[in-house]
Design an enzyme around this catalytic site. Sequence first.
Site, mmCIF file in Angstrom:
data_model
loop_
_atom_site.group_PDB
_atom_site.id
_atom_site.type_symbol
_atom_site.label_atom_id
_atom_site.label_comp_id
_atom_site.label_asym_id
_atom_site.label_seq_id
_atom_site.Cartn_x
_atom_site.Cartn_y
_atom_site.Cartn_z
ATOM 1 N N LYS A 193 0.854 -1.183 0.000
ATOM 2 C CA LYS A 193 0.000 0.000 0.000
ATOM 3 C C LYS A 193 0.891 1.234 0.000
ATOM 4 O O LYS A 193 1.714 1.422 0.903
ATOM 5 C CB LYS A 193 -0.909 -0.006 1.227
ATOM 6 N N LYS A 246 -2.174 -1.509 -3.828
ATOM 7 C CA LYS A 246 -3.051 -0.354 -3.745
ATOM 8 C C LYS A 246 -2.223 0.924 -3.795
ATOM 9 O O LYS A 246 -1.220 1.004 -3.085
ATOM 10 C CB LYS A 246 -3.827 -0.430 -2.426
#
Length: 323
Positions: A193, A246
């Site tokens: 992330k 992400k």
Amino acid sequence: MLVHRPRRLRRTEKLRLLVRENRVTPNDLVYPVFVTHEKSARREITSMPGCFHVGVDRIGEVAEQVAAAGLPALLLFGIPAAKDELGSGAYDEQGVVQQAVRAIKAARSDLLVITDVCLCEYTSHGHCGQLKGDTVANDPTVSLLSRVALSHARAGADMVAPSDMMDGRVAAIRSALDREGFEDVVILSYAAKYASAFYGPFREAAGSAPAFGDRRSYQMDPANLREAMREIQLDLDEGADIVMVKPGLAYLDVVREARRRFDAPLAVYNVSGEYSMVKAAAAQGWVDERGIVLELLTAFKRAGADLILTYHALDAARWLREG
Ligand code: PBG
């Protein structure tokens, strides 16, 4: 001289379908939902047109919609009534997510319920964990996150999705779940992330912008690819069942490389900023929303993702059904 004619296989739709390499189906999509304590709310989120804050008393309706669209799962984010230093609303058995999980399971027990495990929506300072001075203290935060995950599992969540990026949280959550008899609860880890400007609309939607500083001491540097592979490897070693990259669009190379290196199921998060840019351009009539969305979802599959978390899920499922 032989002329190579790749166009031969593009002549008709039937030919194109026959040789298509990647397909998106509603089975690949997960729909993120924001749930609030606010009575009978269904309030559109300004920065994310078409997405809503939904009252926990109406979350059953969303579950019905998601199931009717043929989607297998939804992902819950909670907007708590109050915030504090430790984000205690996140592990309150009567918290908004815990209530929503129970309500969804009562309405549609077959629908998979995934919960976002993080503290940033629940802390008064908006950081993803417990502060020590002005930094997030890793290990105390990991203990809090384990409590959050456990409370979600007790409420009936099928899958927990830690999005905080603390070190060691997957192992801690796995052992906390197993200790309490939740060995079948799946961990979908936000493994790679990045500290991204693409989360802007979400932070408005979730009221989770950090009050000071930024998240660059725990989320990843957008410049790094090899480090993402290390993060994914660590989460798999710690017991993650599904790993996620992400954001999505600007990180398709990360998805590609993760697919090449790892055999585990791979998810990608088509985040709020990616969604809102499409919605804004479509509202101006500058792009065809259906065309753009289906092309983007296909790109995630082509890059190697197995599942896609996307705010477009309900629309996309309808478009895919219509063919
Ligand atoms: C919580 C969390 C965030 C997102 C998912 N979980 C925000 C953040 O890290 O600031 C972003 C989702 C999106 O932008 O759609 N940590």
